[in-house]
Design an enzyme around this catalytic site. Structure first.
Site, PDB file in Angstrom:
ATOM      1  N   VAL A  26      31.248  35.979  40.034  1.00 35.27           N
ATOM      2  CA  VAL A  26      31.320  34.571  40.466  1.00 35.27           C
ATOM      3  C   VAL A  26      32.125  34.386  41.752  1.00 35.27           C
ATOM      4  O   VAL A  26      32.018  33.364  42.410  1.00 35.27           O
ATOM      5  CB  VAL A  26      31.899  33.630  39.370  1.00 35.27           C
ATOM      6  CG1 VAL A  26      30.966  33.532  38.186  1.00 35.27           C
ATOM      7  CG2 VAL A  26      33.285  34.056  38.927  1.00 35.27           C
ATOM      8  N   GLY A  27      32.936  35.380  42.126  1.00 37.71           N
ATOM      9  CA  GLY A  27      33.718  35.203  43.353  1.00 37.71           C
ATOM     10  C   GLY A  27      34.386  36.485  43.800  1.00 37.71           C
ATOM     11  O   GLY A  27      34.647  37.384  43.001  1.00 37.71           O
ATOM     12  N   GLY A  29      37.585  37.911  46.549  1.00 39.44           N
ATOM     13  CA  GLY A  29      38.699  37.566  47.432  1.00 39.44           C
ATOM     14  C   GLY A  29      39.274  38.830  48.030  1.00 39.44           C
ATOM     15  O   GLY A  29      38.803  39.937  47.763  1.00 39.44           O
ATOM     16  N   ALA A  30      40.304  38.660  48.835  1.00 37.61           N
ATOM     17  CA  ALA A  30      40.921  39.809  49.499  1.00 37.61           C
ATOM     18  C   ALA A  30      41.548  40.765  48.493  1.00 37.61           C
ATOM     19  O   ALA A  30      41.633  41.962  48.725  1.00 37.61           O
ATOM     20  CB  ALA A  30      41.971  39.314  50.485  1.00 37.61           C
ATOM     21  N   PHE A  31      41.996  40.227  47.360  1.00 35.51           N
ATOM     22  CA  PHE A  31      42.768  41.052  46.433  1.00 35.51           C
ATOM     23  C   PHE A  31      42.054  41.317  45.118  1.00 35.51           C
ATOM     24  O   PHE A  31      42.607  41.972  44.249  1.00 35.51           O
ATOM     25  CB  PHE A  31      44.130  40.402  46.154  1.00 35.51           C
ATOM     26  CG  PHE A  31      44.954  40.249  47.389  1.00 35.51           C
ATOM     27  CD1 PHE A  31      45.670  41.314  47.897  1.00 35.51           C
ATOM     28  CD2 PHE A  31      44.995  39.039  48.069  1.00 35.51           C
ATOM     29  CE1 PHE A  31      46.417  41.185  49.054  1.00 35.51           C
ATOM     30  CE2 PHE A  31      45.743  38.895  49.222  1.00 35.51           C
ATOM     31  CZ  PHE A  31      46.458  39.982  49.718  1.00 35.51           C
ATOM     32  N   GLY A  32      40.833  40.791  44.954  1.00 34.21           N
ATOM     33  CA  GLY A  32      40.181  41.035  43.679  1.00 34.21           C
ATOM     34  C   GLY A  32      38.816  40.392  43.558  1.00 34.21           C
ATOM     35  O   GLY A  32      38.374  39.638  44.421  1.00 34.21           O
ATOM     36  N   ASP A 141      48.891  27.553  49.313  1.00 33.17           N
ATOM     37  CA  ASP A 141      47.531  27.888  49.750  1.00 33.17           C
ATOM     38  C   ASP A 141      46.517  26.941  49.123  1.00 33.17           C
ATOM     39  O   ASP A 141      45.444  27.350  48.706  1.00 33.17           O
ATOM     40  CB  ASP A 141      47.215  29.342  49.376  1.00 33.17           C
ATOM     41  CG  ASP A 141      45.962  29.856  50.083  1.00 33.17           C
ATOM     42  OD1 ASP A 141      45.654  29.362  51.190  1.00 33.17           O
ATOM     43  OD2 ASP A 141      45.284  30.737  49.532  1.00 33.17           O
TER      44      ASP A 141
END
Length: 354
Positions: A26-27, A29-32, A141
């Site tokens: 579903v998504g 990101g930079a870290f996971g 953020d």
């Protein structure tokens, strides 16, 4: 001992307990990576976030530890809640949280929002921020993609990986540029909970207009766009700038007057514009607080001071200045995970006994 199963998701191995099935990406990101899954124990849909290589560097270890501690500590209806956490045999860390169908970014790019939805979403964002700030935490953020929404319009703030203690000497490049408070760009030093109010104001404006309010191409352009609408920062704000280069840049800009936001937001009602005026203030000391914003006339249909809780205790940031090796962070992380499961088991036992 939990049984682990492996699945390949987008070229990445997910090694999770057999409790979770039907993984779907579903998504990213930079870290996971985040997958949806079915929890066989509860029959609920959940989100499983894999933290990539959490023990590869001390910085990543600390970041993961911070997010875990925050997710354990922050318990509120408008904050994403942790339902499970485990370390796989490959030493990846997985956070399991509730799954919400969409996020505010997707909603905003699909269609204009009606007034009652804008009000309700803003109310829930501020209700969540009141709680987070009372715990001594700044999100740092906040942006539409970090605000999750379900089909009942329940809203939850997520992604606390960047969150920091309120105050001393905070550092510069953190939130996505469009939603970044001017004091982060200007001072790169000290800032506080007010940065989240600025971000919430930018999100509020985007809900009203259907497009980002300050879509800067870079930091210089971003700041220039802000001054076109809000005018040149007051002298006492300029005096707080720590970097000589930044100070010279700000002083080199043409003097601009603040534009009435009513001219920009012609279709918004006066109460909405007034609240926005109080959120988008250059001087963070004069920016409205979450608690004050909740009591504003614009949010009167939802405001209930008896149902806008604060944290029972401040978050313990004592680890945050620690400069520790990976192995120490790993031991601390294992300890936190064991504690989470012990507390969770005790709570369930209590509930079953009552």
């Amino acid at each position: 001992m939990a049984e682990f199963v492996r699945a390949q998701i987008f070229g990445t191995t997910f090694e999770i307990t057999s409790r979770y099935t039907d993984l779907q990406l579903v998504g990213m990101g930079a870290f996971g990576l985040v997958c949806s899954a079915k929890d066989q124990l509860t029959n609920q849909a959940v989100a499983v976030k894999k933290i990539m290589k959490p023990f590869s560097t001390p910085v990543l270890s600390k970041r993961t530890y911070r997010e875990l501690k925050l997710l354990k500590h922050l318990r509120h209806e408008n904050i994403i809640s942790l339902s499970d956490i485990f370390i796989s045999p490959l030493e990846d860390i997985y956070f399991v949280t509730e799954l919400l169908g969409t996020d505010l970014h997707r909603l905003l790019t699909s269609r204009p929002l009606e007034k009652q939805f804008i009000q309700y979403f803003l109310y829930q964002i501020l209700r969540g921020l009141k709680y987070v700030h009372s715990a001594g935490v700044v999100h740092r953020d906040l942006k539409p993609s970090n605000i999750l929404v379900n089909e009942n319009c329940d809203l939850k703030i997520c992604d606390f990986g960047l969150a920091r203690i309120q105050d001393p000497q905070m550092t510069g490049y953190v939130s996505t540029r469009y939603y970044r408070a001017p004091e982060i760009m200007l001072t790169w030093q000290k800032y506080d909970v007010e940065v989240d109010i600025w971000s919430a104001g930018c999100i509020f404006a985007e809900m009203l207009e259907g497009k980002p309010l300050f879509p800067g191409k870079d930091h210089v352009n971003q700041f220039s766009i802000i001054t076109e609408l809000l005018g040149t920062p007051p002298d006492d704000v300029i005096q707080t700038i720590c970097s000589e280069n930044t100070l010279r840049f700000v002083q080199s800009l043409p003097k601009r007057e603040r534009q009435p936001l009513a001219n920009k937001f012609k279709n918004a009602e006066p109460d909405a514009v007034d609240l926005l005026e109080n959120m988008l203030v250059f001087d963070p000391r004069k920016r409205v607080r979450a608690e004050q914003a909740l009591a504003h006339a614009y949010l009167a249909p939802y405001h209930d001071p008896t149902d806008e809780p604060v944290a029972d205790e401040k978050f313990d940031w004592s680890f945050n200045d620690a400069d520790l090796p990976v192995d120490t962070w790993k031991i601390m992380m294992y300890s936190e995970i064991l504690d989470y499961h012990n507390v969770d088991a005790a709570v369930q036992e209590q509930e079953n006994g009552s």
